[in-house]
Design a protein around this motif. Structure first.
Motif, PDB file in Angstrom:
ATOM      1  N   LYS A   8       0.831  -1.215   0.000  1.00  0.00           N
ATOM      2  CA  LYS A   8       0.000   0.000   0.000  1.00  0.00           C
ATOM      3  C   LYS A   8       0.860   1.257   0.000  1.00  0.00           C
ATOM      4  CE  LYS A   8      -4.340  -1.353   2.154  1.00  0.00           C
ATOM      5  NZ  LYS A   8      -5.223  -1.132   3.304  1.00  0.00           N
ATOM      6  N   GLU A   9       1.869   1.265   0.840  1.00  0.00           N
ATOM      7  CA  GLU A   9       2.734   2.432   0.935  1.00  0.00           C
ATOM      8  C   GLU A   9       3.542   2.622  -0.346  1.00  0.00           C
ATOM      9  OE1 GLU A   9       2.612   0.032   3.298  1.00  0.00           O
ATOM     10  OE2 GLU A   9       1.621   1.092   4.939  1.00  0.00           O
ATOM     11  N   LEU A  10       3.986   1.510  -0.935  1.00  0.00           N
ATOM     12  CA  LEU A  10       4.730   1.596  -2.190  1.00  0.00           C
ATOM     13  C   LEU A  10       3.839   2.116  -3.320  1.00  0.00           C
ATOM     14  CD1 LEU A  10       6.872  -1.651  -2.024  1.00  0.00           C
ATOM     15  CD2 LEU A  10       7.739   0.688  -2.115  1.00  0.00           C
ATOM     16  N   LEU A  11       2.573   1.712  -3.321  1.00  0.00           N
ATOM     17  CA  LEU A  11       1.644   2.203  -4.336  1.00  0.00           C
ATOM     18  C   LEU A  11       1.419   3.706  -4.170  1.00  0.00           C
ATOM     19  CD1 LEU A  11      -0.161   1.681  -6.747  1.00  0.00           C
ATOM     20  CD2 LEU A  11      -1.979   1.028  -5.161  1.00  0.00           C
ATOM     21  N   LYS A  12       1.277   4.156  -2.926  1.00  0.00           N
ATOM     22  CA  LYS A  12       1.132   5.606  -2.679  1.00  0.00           C
ATOM     23  C   LYS A  12       2.363   6.356  -3.167  1.00  0.00           C
ATOM     24  CE  LYS A  12      -1.902   5.459   1.363  1.00  0.00           C
ATOM     25  NZ  LYS A  12      -2.008   5.764   2.796  1.00  0.00           N
ATOM     26  N   LYS A  13       3.535   5.809  -2.897  1.00  0.00           N
ATOM     27  CA  LYS A  13       4.783   6.435  -3.338  1.00  0.00           C
ATOM     28  C   LYS A  13       4.852   6.452  -4.863  1.00  0.00           C
ATOM     29  CE  LYS A  13       8.810   8.159  -2.285  1.00  0.00           C
ATOM     30  NZ  LYS A  13       8.915   9.464  -1.648  1.00  0.00           N
ATOM     31  N   ALA A  14       4.437   5.364  -5.502  1.00  0.00           N
ATOM     32  CA  ALA A  14       4.431   5.298  -6.965  1.00  0.00           C
ATOM     33  C   ALA A  14       3.510   6.367  -7.547  1.00  0.00           C
ATOM     34  CB  ALA A  14       3.998   3.909  -7.434  1.00  0.00           C
ATOM     35  N   LEU A  15       2.367   6.589  -6.912  1.00  0.00           N
ATOM     36  CA  LEU A  15       1.451   7.619  -7.396  1.00  0.00           C
ATOM     37  C   LEU A  15       2.040   9.011  -7.193  1.00  0.00           C
ATOM     38  CD1 LEU A  15      -2.075   6.307  -6.403  1.00  0.00           C
ATOM     39  CD2 LEU A  15      -1.006   6.341  -8.635  1.00  0.00           C
ATOM     40  N   GLN A  16       2.716   9.231  -6.072  1.00  0.00           N
ATOM     41  CA  GLN A  16       3.350  10.529  -5.834  1.00  0.00           C
ATOM     42  C   GLN A  16       4.417  10.809  -6.896  1.00  0.00           C
ATOM     43  OE1 GLN A  16       4.916  10.148  -1.884  1.00  0.00           O
ATOM     44  NE2 GLN A  16       3.027  10.827  -0.891  1.00  0.00           N
ATOM     45  N   VAL A  17       5.290   9.837  -7.107  1.00  0.00           N
ATOM     46  CA  VAL A  17       6.365   9.999  -8.087  1.00  0.00           C
ATOM     47  C   VAL A  17       5.772  10.111  -9.486  1.00  0.00           C
ATOM     48  CG1 VAL A  17       8.359   8.841  -9.132  1.00  0.00           C
ATOM     49  CG2 VAL A  17       8.076   8.831  -6.652  1.00  0.00           C
ATOM     50  N   GLY A  18       4.760   9.302  -9.766  1.00  0.00           N
ATOM     51  CA  GLY A  18       4.107   9.338 -11.067  1.00  0.00           C
ATOM     52  C   GLY A  18       3.428  10.668 -11.343  1.00  0.00           C
ATOM     53  N   GLN A  19       2.816  11.262 -10.328  1.00  0.00           N
ATOM     54  CA  GLN A  19       2.163  12.559 -10.506  1.00  0.00           C
ATOM     55  C   GLN A  19       3.189  13.655 -10.787  1.00  0.00           C
ATOM     56  OE1 GLN A  19      -0.261  12.953  -6.979  1.00  0.00           O
ATOM     57  NE2 GLN A  19      -2.019  12.012  -7.978  1.00  0.00           N
ATOM     58  N   VAL A  20       4.321  13.612 -10.104  1.00  0.00           N
ATOM     59  CA  VAL A  20       5.387  14.583 -10.366  1.00  0.00           C
ATOM     60  C   VAL A  20       5.907  14.395 -11.792  1.00  0.00           C
ATOM     61  CG1 VAL A  20       7.739  15.274  -9.737  1.00  0.00           C
ATOM     62  CG2 VAL A  20       6.041  14.842  -7.955  1.00  0.00           C
ATOM     63  N   TYR A  21       6.103  13.147 -12.186  1.00  0.00           N
ATOM     64  CA  TYR A  21       6.568  12.859 -13.545  1.00  0.00           C
ATOM     65  C   TYR A  21       5.564  13.365 -14.577  1.00  0.00           C
ATOM     66  CZ  TYR A  21       8.027  10.340 -17.693  1.00  0.00           C
ATOM     67  OH  TYR A  21       8.413  10.030 -18.968  1.00  0.00           O
ATOM     68  N   ALA A  22       4.281  13.110 -14.340  1.00  0.00           N
ATOM     69  CA  ALA A  22       3.236  13.545 -15.268  1.00  0.00           C
ATOM     70  C   ALA A  22       3.203  15.067 -15.372  1.00  0.00           C
ATOM     71  CB  ALA A  22       1.874  13.006 -14.815  1.00  0.00           C
ATOM     72  N   LYS A  23       3.347  15.722 -14.244  1.00  0.00           N
ATOM     73  CA  LYS A  23       3.335  17.191 -14.243  1.00  0.00           C
ATOM     74  C   LYS A  23       4.533  17.738 -15.027  1.00  0.00           C
ATOM     75  CE  LYS A  23       2.349  21.057 -11.273  1.00  0.00           C
ATOM     76  NZ  LYS A  23       2.005  21.496  -9.945  1.00  0.00           N
ATOM     77  N   ASN A  24       5.693  17.116 -14.863  1.00  0.00           N
ATOM     78  CA  ASN A  24       6.883  17.525 -15.608  1.00  0.00           C
ATOM     79  C   ASN A  24       6.735  17.274 -17.108  1.00  0.00           C
ATOM     80  OD1 ASN A  24       8.170  18.414 -13.313  1.00  0.00           O
ATOM     81  ND2 ASN A  24       9.282  16.504 -13.000  1.00  0.00           N
ATOM     82  N   ARG A  25       5.899  16.315 -17.456  1.00  0.00           N
ATOM     83  CA  ARG A  25       5.641  16.006 -18.863  1.00  0.00           C
ATOM     84  C   ARG A  25       4.560  16.897 -19.465  1.00  0.00           C
ATOM     85  NH1 ARG A  25       5.986  13.840 -22.624  1.00  0.00           N
ATOM     86  NH2 ARG A  25       4.960  11.861 -22.808  1.00  0.00           N
ATOM     87  N   GLY A  26       3.950  17.739 -18.633  1.00  0.00           N
ATOM     88  CA  GLY A  26       2.961  18.674 -19.152  1.00  0.00           C
ATOM     89  C   GLY A  26       1.527  18.364 -18.771  1.00  0.00           C
ATOM     90  N   TYR A  27       1.312  17.271 -18.057  1.00  0.00           N
ATOM     91  CA  TYR A  27      -0.022  16.940 -17.596  1.00  0.00           C
ATOM     92  C   TYR A  27      -0.405  17.938 -16.505  1.00  0.00           C
ATOM     93  CZ  TYR A  27      -3.972  13.995 -16.273  1.00  0.00           C
ATOM     94  OH  TYR A  27      -5.225  13.519 -16.018  1.00  0.00           O
ATOM     95  N   GLN A  28      -1.623  18.427 -16.525  1.00  0.00           N
ATOM     96  CA  GLN A  28      -1.995  19.522 -15.635  1.00  0.00           C
ATOM     97  C   GLN A  28      -2.265  19.118 -14.196  1.00  0.00           C
ATOM     98  OE1 GLN A  28      -5.217  21.476 -17.597  1.00  0.00           O
ATOM     99  NE2 GLN A  28      -3.830  22.769 -18.746  1.00  0.00           N
ATOM    100  N   SER A  29      -2.241  17.923 -13.859  1.00  0.00           N
ATOM    101  CA  SER A  29      -2.479  17.370 -12.526  1.00  0.00           C
ATOM    102  C   SER A  29      -3.903  16.841 -12.418  1.00  0.00           C
ATOM    103  CB  SER A  29      -2.178  18.348 -11.383  1.00  0.00           C
ATOM    104  OG  SER A  29      -3.227  19.258 -11.202  1.00  0.00           O
ATOM    105  N   PHE A  30      -4.107  16.079 -11.410  1.00  0.00           N
ATOM    106  CA  PHE A  30      -5.399  15.435 -11.211  1.00  0.00           C
ATOM    107  C   PHE A  30      -6.353  16.370 -10.494  1.00  0.00           C
ATOM    108  CE2 PHE A  30      -2.380  11.943 -11.535  1.00  0.00           C
ATOM    109  CZ  PHE A  30      -2.973  11.204 -12.543  1.00  0.00           C
ATOM    110  N   GLY A  31      -7.610  16.229 -10.810  1.00  0.00           N
ATOM    111  CA  GLY A  31      -8.632  17.036 -10.164  1.00  0.00           C
ATOM    112  C   GLY A  31      -9.124  16.380  -8.892  1.00  0.00           C
ATOM    113  N   PRO A  32      -9.872  17.123  -8.099  1.00  0.00           N
ATOM    114  CA  PRO A  32     -10.373  16.577  -6.834  1.00  0.00           C
ATOM    115  C   PRO A  32     -11.417  15.473  -7.030  1.00  0.00           C
ATOM    116  CG  PRO A  32     -11.237  18.773  -7.213  1.00  0.00           C
ATOM    117  CD  PRO A  32     -10.232  18.511  -8.296  1.00  0.00           C
ATOM    118  N   THR A  33     -11.991  15.383  -8.205  1.00  0.00           N
ATOM    119  CA  THR A  33     -13.014  14.350  -8.443  1.00  0.00           C
ATOM    120  C   THR A  33     -12.440  13.095  -9.085  1.00  0.00           C
ATOM    121  OG1 THR A  33     -13.561  15.326 -10.585  1.00  0.00           O
ATOM    122  CG2 THR A  33     -14.849  16.064  -8.670  1.00  0.00           C
ATOM    123  N   ASP A  34     -11.146  13.103  -9.401  1.00  0.00           N
ATOM    124  CA  ASP A  34     -10.522  11.920  -9.993  1.00  0.00           C
ATOM    125  C   ASP A  34     -10.359  10.839  -8.933  1.00  0.00           C
ATOM    126  OD1 ASP A  34     -10.293  13.166 -12.454  1.00  0.00           O
ATOM    127  OD2 ASP A  34      -8.275  13.906 -12.044  1.00  0.00           O
TER     128      ASP A  34
END
Length: 86
Positions: A8-34
């Motif tokens: 569970k903790e590794l999955l949370k970490k993967a999502l954190q790192v993945g979100q930073v990576y996505a943002k650096n790639r130009g993705y605008q970030s996830f919304g509160p309803t996602d």
């Protein structure tokens, strides 16, 4: 599949790192309803598209397997002495 310690903790970490990576790639970030599953699928597909992750076979492409693939990916990205890997 073998149960991973601290999955569970590794999955949370993967999502954190993945979100930073996505943002650096130009993705605008996830919304509160996602939902959590939408975030997992989005990050999984982005990493597969960028060839940082080996894609799952089409018949195994579901939330559970995507989560396991992200956990495996982050396990290889973290340094060996990281507390989540011990």
């Amino acid at each position: 599949m073998k149960k991973v310690k601290n999955e569970k903790e590794l999955l949370k970490k993967a999502l954190q790192v993945g979100q930073v990576y996505a943002k650096n790639r130009g993705y605008q970030s996830f919304g509160p309803t996602d939902s959590f599953d939408q975030k997992v699928e989005c990050i999984y597909r982005l990493l597969v598209n960028d060839k940082l992750l080996i894609p799952l076979p089409a018949d195994q492409e579901n939330g559970v397997h995507m989560k396991k693939r992200l956990v495996k990916w982050i396990s290889h990205q973290l340094p060996a002495e990281h507390p989540l890997l011990n």
